[in-house]
Design a protein around this motif. Structure first.
Motif, PDB file in Angstrom:
ATOM      1  N   ASP A  74       0.857  -1.178   0.000  1.00 43.19           N
ATOM      2  CA  ASP A  74       0.000   0.000   0.000  1.00 43.19           C
ATOM      3  C   ASP A  74       0.897   1.234   0.000  1.00 43.19           C
ATOM      4  OD1 ASP A  74      -2.512   1.511   0.535  1.00 43.19           O
ATOM      5  OD2 ASP A  74      -1.497   1.895   2.443  1.00 43.19           O
ATOM      6  N   VAL A  75       0.565   2.229  -0.788  1.00 47.85           N
ATOM      7  CA  VAL A  75       1.399   3.418  -0.944  1.00 47.85           C
ATOM      8  C   VAL A  75       1.606   4.121   0.395  1.00 47.85           C
ATOM      9  CG1 VAL A  75       1.529   5.688  -2.043  1.00 47.85           C
ATOM     10  CG2 VAL A  75       0.750   3.719  -3.339  1.00 47.85           C
ATOM     11  N   ARG A  76       0.564   4.180   1.216  1.00 50.61           N
ATOM     12  CA  ARG A  76       0.703   4.848   2.521  1.00 50.61           C
ATOM     13  C   ARG A  76       1.665   4.106   3.430  1.00 50.61           C
ATOM     14  NH1 ARG A  76      -5.516   5.866   2.444  1.00 50.61           N
ATOM     15  NH2 ARG A  76      -5.330   3.647   2.156  1.00 50.61           N
ATOM     16  N   LEU A  77       1.580   2.779   3.452  1.00 47.06           N
ATOM     17  CA  LEU A  77       2.494   1.996   4.284  1.00 47.06           C
ATOM     18  C   LEU A  77       3.922   2.153   3.795  1.00 47.06           C
ATOM     19  CD1 LEU A  77       3.103  -0.016   6.529  1.00 47.06           C
ATOM     20  CD2 LEU A  77       2.565  -1.853   4.923  1.00 47.06           C
ATOM     21  N   ALA A  78       4.129   2.084   2.494  1.00 47.10           N
ATOM     22  CA  ALA A  78       5.471   2.266   1.935  1.00 47.10           C
ATOM     23  C   ALA A  78       6.002   3.658   2.264  1.00 47.10           C
ATOM     24  CB  ALA A  78       5.461   2.031   0.430  1.00 47.10           C
ATOM     25  N   GLY A  79       5.133   4.651   2.219  1.00 49.30           N
ATOM     26  CA  GLY A  79       5.536   6.010   2.560  1.00 49.30           C
ATOM     27  C   GLY A  79       5.915   6.145   4.019  1.00 49.30           C
ATOM     28  N   ARG A  80       5.160   5.505   4.889  1.00 49.50           N
ATOM     29  CA  ARG A  80       5.485   5.539   6.320  1.00 49.50           C
ATOM     30  C   ARG A  80       6.822   4.857   6.585  1.00 49.50           C
ATOM     31  NH1 ARG A  80       0.064   4.395   9.824  1.00 49.50           N
ATOM     32  NH2 ARG A  80       1.477   4.910  11.524  1.00 49.50           N
ATOM     33  N   LEU A  81       7.027   3.713   5.928  1.00 49.54           N
ATOM     34  CA  LEU A  81       8.301   3.008   6.092  1.00 49.54           C
ATOM     35  C   LEU A  81       9.454   3.891   5.610  1.00 49.54           C
ATOM     36  CD1 LEU A  81       9.093  -0.638   5.428  1.00 49.54           C
ATOM     37  CD2 LEU A  81      10.558   1.080   4.449  1.00 49.54           C
ATOM     38  N   ALA A  82       9.302   4.484   4.442  1.00 46.98           N
ATOM     39  CA  ALA A  82      10.370   5.327   3.887  1.00 46.98           C
ATOM     40  C   ALA A  82      10.638   6.530   4.783  1.00 46.98           C
ATOM     41  CB  ALA A  82       9.997   5.782   2.475  1.00 46.98           C
ATOM     42  N   ALA A  83       9.589   7.142   5.301  1.00 46.92           N
ATOM     43  CA  ALA A  83       9.760   8.333   6.144  1.00 46.92           C
ATOM     44  C   ALA A  83      10.464   8.003   7.454  1.00 46.92           C
ATOM     45  CB  ALA A  83       8.399   8.980   6.419  1.00 46.92           C
ATOM     46  N   VAL A  84      10.047   6.943   8.110  1.00 49.51           N
ATOM     47  CA  VAL A  84      10.681   6.620   9.395  1.00 49.51           C
ATOM     48  C   VAL A  84      12.115   6.145   9.177  1.00 49.51           C
ATOM     49  CG1 VAL A  84       9.893   4.208   9.663  1.00 49.51           C
ATOM     50  CG2 VAL A  84      10.289   5.622  11.682  1.00 49.51           C
ATOM     51  N   TRP A  85      12.370   5.410   8.097  1.00 46.53           N
ATOM     52  CA  TRP A  85      13.739   4.971   7.832  1.00 46.53           C
ATOM     53  C   TRP A  85      14.638   6.176   7.548  1.00 46.53           C
ATOM     54  CZ3 TRP A  85      17.063   5.152   3.619  1.00 46.53           C
ATOM     55  CH2 TRP A  85      18.245   4.413   3.787  1.00 46.53           C
ATOM     56  N   ARG A  86      14.123   7.136   6.773  1.00 46.28           N
ATOM     57  CA  ARG A  86      14.889   8.339   6.464  1.00 46.28           C
ATOM     58  C   ARG A  86      15.176   9.159   7.731  1.00 46.28           C
ATOM     59  NH1 ARG A  86      11.610  10.281   2.997  1.00 46.28           N
ATOM     60  NH2 ARG A  86      10.511  11.604   4.459  1.00 46.28           N
ATOM     61  N   ASN A  87      14.180   9.296   8.590  1.00 45.64           N
ATOM     62  CA  ASN A  87      14.384  10.034   9.843  1.00 45.64           C
ATOM     63  C   ASN A  87      15.405   9.349  10.742  1.00 45.64           C
ATOM     64  OD1 ASN A  87      12.584  12.101   9.225  1.00 45.64           O
ATOM     65  ND2 ASN A  87      10.851  11.011  10.100  1.00 45.64           N
ATOM     66  N   LEU A  88      15.291   8.037  10.862  1.00 45.00           N
ATOM     67  CA  LEU A  88      16.243   7.297  11.700  1.00 45.00           C
ATOM     68  C   LEU A  88      17.646   7.361  11.112  1.00 45.00           C
ATOM     69  CD1 LEU A  88      14.056   4.186  12.549  1.00 45.00           C
ATOM     70  CD2 LEU A  88      14.798   5.956  14.152  1.00 45.00           C
ATOM     71  N   SER A  89      17.756   7.233   9.804  1.00 46.01           N
ATOM     72  CA  SER A  89      19.068   7.286   9.168  1.00 46.01           C
ATOM     73  C   SER A  89      19.719   8.645   9.376  1.00 46.01           C
ATOM     74  CB  SER A  89      18.958   6.984   7.675  1.00 46.01           C
ATOM     75  OG  SER A  89      18.581   5.648   7.485  1.00 46.01           O
ATOM     76  N   GLY A  90      18.949   9.690   9.248  1.00 41.42           N
ATOM     77  CA  GLY A  90      19.488  11.024   9.481  1.00 41.42           C
ATOM     78  C   GLY A  90      19.945  11.212  10.915  1.00 41.42           C
ATOM     79  N   ALA A  91      19.187  10.664  11.854  1.00 47.95           N
ATOM     80  CA  ALA A  91      19.540  10.802  13.268  1.00 47.95           C
ATOM     81  C   ALA A  91      20.750   9.941  13.649  1.00 47.95           C
ATOM     82  CB  ALA A  91      18.347  10.429  14.147  1.00 47.95           C
ATOM     83  N   CYS A  92      21.039   8.919  12.867  1.00 47.65           N
ATOM     84  CA  CYS A  92      22.196   8.061  13.151  1.00 47.65           C
ATOM     85  C   CYS A  92      23.515   8.770  12.874  1.00 47.65           C
ATOM     86  CB  CYS A  92      22.147   6.782  12.315  1.00 47.65           C
ATOM     87  SG  CYS A  92      20.982   5.565  12.909  1.00 47.65           S
ATOM     88  N   THR A 102      14.800  14.167  20.414  1.00 47.00           N
ATOM     89  CA  THR A 102      14.109  14.280  21.701  1.00 47.00           C
ATOM     90  C   THR A 102      13.433  12.960  22.039  1.00 47.00           C
ATOM     91  OG1 THR A 102      12.027  14.991  20.719  1.00 47.00           O
ATOM     92  CG2 THR A 102      13.640  16.732  21.263  1.00 47.00           C
ATOM     93  N   VAL A 103      13.019  12.836  23.280  1.00 49.61           N
ATOM     94  CA  VAL A 103      12.301  11.635  23.694  1.00 49.61           C
ATOM     95  C   VAL A 103      11.008  11.503  22.894  1.00 49.61           C
ATOM     96  CG1 VAL A 103      11.109  10.504  25.608  1.00 49.61           C
ATOM     97  CG2 VAL A 103      13.291  11.598  26.008  1.00 49.61           C
ATOM     98  N   GLY A 104      10.336  12.616  22.649  1.00 48.56           N
ATOM     99  CA  GLY A 104       9.107  12.574  21.861  1.00 48.56           C
ATOM    100  C   GLY A 104       9.338  12.052  20.454  1.00 48.56           C
ATOM    101  N   GLU A 105      10.410  12.512  19.828  1.00 45.97           N
ATOM    102  CA  GLU A 105      10.743  12.012  18.491  1.00 45.97           C
ATOM    103  C   GLU A 105      11.057  10.527  18.537  1.00 45.97           C
ATOM    104  OE1 GLU A 105      12.823  15.668  16.104  1.00 45.97           O
ATOM    105  OE2 GLU A 105      13.941  14.822  17.805  1.00 45.97           O
ATOM    106  N   LEU A 106      11.844  10.120  19.513  1.00 47.40           N
ATOM    107  CA  LEU A 106      12.212   8.708  19.635  1.00 47.40           C
ATOM    108  C   LEU A 106      10.981   7.828  19.862  1.00 47.40           C
ATOM    109  CD1 LEU A 106      15.411   9.103  21.807  1.00 47.40           C
ATOM    110  CD2 LEU A 106      15.323   8.269  19.466  1.00 47.40           C
ATOM    111  N   LEU A 107      10.080   8.283  20.723  1.00 52.74           N
ATOM    112  CA  LEU A 107       8.870   7.501  20.983  1.00 52.74           C
ATOM    113  C   LEU A 107       7.994   7.424  19.730  1.00 52.74           C
ATOM    114  CD1 LEU A 107       7.971   8.733  24.571  1.00 52.74           C
ATOM    115  CD2 LEU A 107       8.965   6.532  23.919  1.00 52.74           C
ATOM    116  N   GLY A 108       7.903   8.514  18.993  1.00 55.89           N
ATOM    117  CA  GLY A 108       7.144   8.498  17.745  1.00 55.89           C
ATOM    118  C   GLY A 108       7.753   7.558  16.723  1.00 55.89           C
ATOM    119  N   TRP A 109       9.068   7.609  16.598  1.00 58.24           N
ATOM    120  CA  TRP A 109       9.743   6.706  15.671  1.00 58.24           C
ATOM    121  C   TRP A 109       9.580   5.261  16.103  1.00 58.24           C
ATOM    122  CZ3 TRP A 109      14.771  10.049  15.587  1.00 58.24           C
ATOM    123  CH2 TRP A 109      14.545  11.196  14.815  1.00 58.24           C
ATOM    124  N   ARG A 110       9.660   5.012  17.416  1.00 57.78           N
ATOM    125  CA  ARG A 110       9.474   3.648  17.918  1.00 57.78           C
ATOM    126  C   ARG A 110       8.094   3.132  17.541  1.00 57.78           C
ATOM    127  NH1 ARG A 110       8.165   3.180  23.926  1.00 57.78           N
ATOM    128  NH2 ARG A 110       6.301   3.990  22.958  1.00 57.78           N
TER     129      ARG A 110
END
Length: 122
Positions: A74-92, A102-110
């Motif tokens: 599903d396009v939305r699921l693929a988009g969510r996966l891509a967005a969270v992976w991109r955010n995590l990769s940038g934060a790494c 922040t803790v809020g960002e980490l909890l949202g990503w989790r």
């Protein structure tokens, strides 16, 4: 490393990341370690999905797998996966003048990683 040779499962990594987040109002004690664990949990789940549905992509870069998923899920699921992976990769990647997540960002990503992993297993 393939999903078959991983010592820790995605669930193990999610649990370890949650333990690193802590509950302190001042922030997570180890935010970058939690980010690495969350990203690796997501990548391990992605690798397991790829090995079950398109093993030939197993040796490709994660970016390639994410693009392939956009055509399979599903396009939305693929988009969510891509967005969270991109955010995590940038934060790494350590950047001298960037604040840690922040803790809020980490909890949202989790929560996003947990959602995507459940959807990939369904």
């Amino acid at each position: 490393m393939t999903a078959a040779t991983d010592v820790l499962t995605s669930a193990d990594r999610m649990t370890a990341a949650a333990s690193l987040l802590g509950t302190e109002a001042s922030g997570a004690p180890h935010p970058r370690a939690a980010v690495f664990l969350l990203r690796r949990a997501l990548e391990a789940g992605l690798d397991a999905y790829i090995s079950a549905h398109r093993p030939a992509l197993g040796r490709c870069r994660t970016e390639t797998k994410v693009v392939w998923l956009a055509h399979q899920l599903d396009v939305r699921l693929a988009g969510r996966l891509a967005a969270v992976w991109r955010n995590l990769s940038g934060a790494c990647h350590y950047q001298q003048f960037a604040l840690p997540p922040t803790v809020g960002e980490l909890l949202g990503w989790r929560d996003e990683v947990a959602f995507v992993l459940r959807a990939l297993r369904a």
